[in-house]
Design an enzyme around this catalytic site. Structure first.
Site, mmCIF file in Angstrom:
data_model
loop_
_atom_site.group_PDB
_atom_site.id
_atom_site.type_symbol
_atom_site.label_atom_id
_atom_site.label_comp_id
_atom_site.label_asym_id
_atom_site.label_seq_id
_atom_site.Cartn_x
_atom_site.Cartn_y
_atom_site.Cartn_z
ATOM 1 C CG HIS A 101 -0.333 0.188 2.524
ATOM 2 N ND1 HIS A 101 -0.007 -0.862 3.353
ATOM 3 C CD2 HIS A 101 0.041 1.310 3.200
ATOM 4 C CE1 HIS A 101 0.510 -0.391 4.480
ATOM 5 N NE2 HIS A 101 0.551 0.919 4.400
ATOM 6 C CG ASP A 107 -0.013 -4.251 2.826
ATOM 7 O OD1 ASP A 107 0.180 -3.622 1.752
ATOM 8 O OD2 ASP A 107 -0.114 -3.695 3.928
ATOM 9 C CB SER A 118 3.260 1.483 6.180
ATOM 10 O OG SER A 118 2.093 1.688 6.937
#
Length: 469
Positions: free
Chosen positions: A212, A245, A325
């Site tokens: 993402h 992811d 992230s």
């Protein structure tokens, strides 16, 4: 003729001329003109009669007696010469150093110059004795009025022993991992942008991060990598896996060192961990905490065009915020055991206002390592499936809503309406739990499913198929 304020004139016998009048004088008779002897202490000798009225001789006489109404507050207080018309209720106390003032009034003051020089000499002597040869001594300087001023040497500060980084400490982990962690700045062709983190995983310049983070540049755009020493380079997208992811990018000629992988399956609840990344764009941020849970089912992914990511995550209370992230979750041996990917937020919080509440989640490195190897080798990654769909709204298990033809589920005899209750003896209470549990395995592995049909419990074993994504 006499005056009240004049002394009587007495002729000088040495200068006086003899006269007949003087030679004709005779001494007075005994007792003639004698004044009676005054009572001791009487002031009659100082007073004269002036028409029957008494007058004080103030020019040379003794003062009139004062009224005995004054009482000294402290020893040495002056006797007032005139009584005030009123007496204040408050009487000021004597000075605190009244005795010292009295002593100084009778003692001679030594010369200040010699006193200061003497003190400075004594200070210099004491410092010289204590510090030894070569040590700083006191300096005597002259001020603007030629008054010597003693200057003391400044105390040594900041000269202690060098602090050592203890092995296994957060500072040691940070010193080891920070050079390997980078910041990613992504711009999409549709003017969308994103920021995140990543870490170098080999000597070829490959960087592991979250899907993402780089998804905006998947269909055109740019990915900029900023290293810990503030060097910027353009990276290319090697491959990505929305199912897990995860994504891999590469920078040619990257000189940053690669990390070492640990084993997430050996992580235990309560062990210390460190999270490194660029939360809110603040590159090189280090936070610490513990592993607070394992095998936590987490679903991520906000893009409706892509399948959601299902992760059996490591839960940590180390502060993770937007921008973390893709950064590493590290044990105290400086080995990566997870990829920071998601955080829990309080329901009802507005978009853009979410932050760490002590519930962060990381993809286990065992799974991330296999996916990264696939992405580097082929640009794509696979994940295991049973060939059936489940109802995401059903609670109390995973109810089968569709079975694909010739799929492992069809071959095992699963039907629509069956409710799967466990996988390899691990309970399943929702569809998310079943999907997450399946994706912890690899394609080709066999799993045992327990399910209920028409109130009866059944068990089947099937071999997992694979799907690209």
């Amino acid at each position: 003729m006499t005056s009240d304020d004049a002394e009587p004139t007495v002729p000088n016998p040495a200068n006086a001329e003899p006269t007949a009048a003087l030679t004709g004088l005779t001494p007075p008779a005994p007792g003639a003109g004698a004044m009676p002897l005054q009572t001791p202490g009487s002031d009659a000798a100082y007073r004269q009669t002036n028409g029957g009225r008494s007058t004080s001789q103030r020019s040379f006489g003794r003062p009139e007696p004062q009224q005995q109404t004054f009482r000294p507050v402290y020893q040495g207080q002056a006797w007032p010469t005139e009584q005030p018309q009123y007496r204040p209720a408050y009487v000021p106390p004597p000075p605190a150093d009244w005795h010292q003032q009295q002593a100084r009034s009778y003692a001679s003051e030594p010369q200040k110059l010699n006193r200061v020089v003497t003190i400075a000499a004594l200070v210099a002597l004491v410092i010289g004795v204590l510090a030894g040869a070569g040590a700083a001594t006191a300096v005597v300087a002259l001020s603007g009025n030629n008054t010597p001023v003693a200057q003391q040497p400044e105390p040594p500060v900041g000269t202690g022993a060098d602090p050592k980084i203890r092995t296994g400490s957060v500072s040691a982990v940070a010193a080891t991992l920070l050079p390997s962690v980078v910041q990613l700045k992504v711009e999409g062709s549709d003017n969308s942008d994103a920021t995140g983190s990543g870490f170098v995983i080999d000597n070829a310049g490959h960087i592991l991060t979250n899907n993402h983070v780089v998804a905006a540049a998947a269909k055109g755009g740019s990915i900029q990598v900023v290293t810990n020493d503030n060097k910027t380079a353009t990276a290319r997208l090697v491959g990505r896996s929305p199912a897990y992811d995860l994504a891999v990018v590469q920078v040619a000629g990257l000189t940053a060192p690669s990390v070492q992988f640990g084993r997430s399956d050996q992580a235990v609840v309560g062990q210390d961990v460190v999270a490194i990344g660029s939360p809110l764009g603040l590159a090189g941020t280090v936070t610490s905490g513990i592993i607070s849970a394992k095998n936590r089912p987490v679903t991520t992914g906000d893009d409706p065009a892509e399948a959601a990511s299902y992760i059996s995550a490591l839960q940590t209370d180390a502060a993770i915020n937007p921008g973390n992230s893709g950064g590493p979750l590290v044990d105290m041996n400086a080995k990566v055991i997870g990829v920071n990917s998601a955080i829990a937020t309080v329901r009802g919080s507005a978009e853009g206002q979410s932050g760490s509440i002590g519930l962060g989640f990381a993809i286990p490195i065992d799974q991330a390592r296999r996916t990264a190897q696939q992405l580097i080798a082929t640009g794509r990654a696979s994940y295991p499936v049973i060939g059936a769909q489940v109802d995401m709204q059903f609670e109390g298990g995973a109810r089968v809503s569709m079975v694909n033809a010739n799929s492992p589920a069809a071959k095992a005899g699963l039907r629509v309406g069956d409710v799967i209750t466990s996988i390899n003896s691990d309970p399943v209470d929702s569809a998310e739990v079943l999907i997450v549990a399946i994706r912890t395995h690899q394609p080709g592995e066999a799993v045992r499913l327990a399910f209920e049909r028409s109130g009866r419990s059944r068990t089947v074993t099937l071999t997992l198929a694979q799907q690209i994504g």
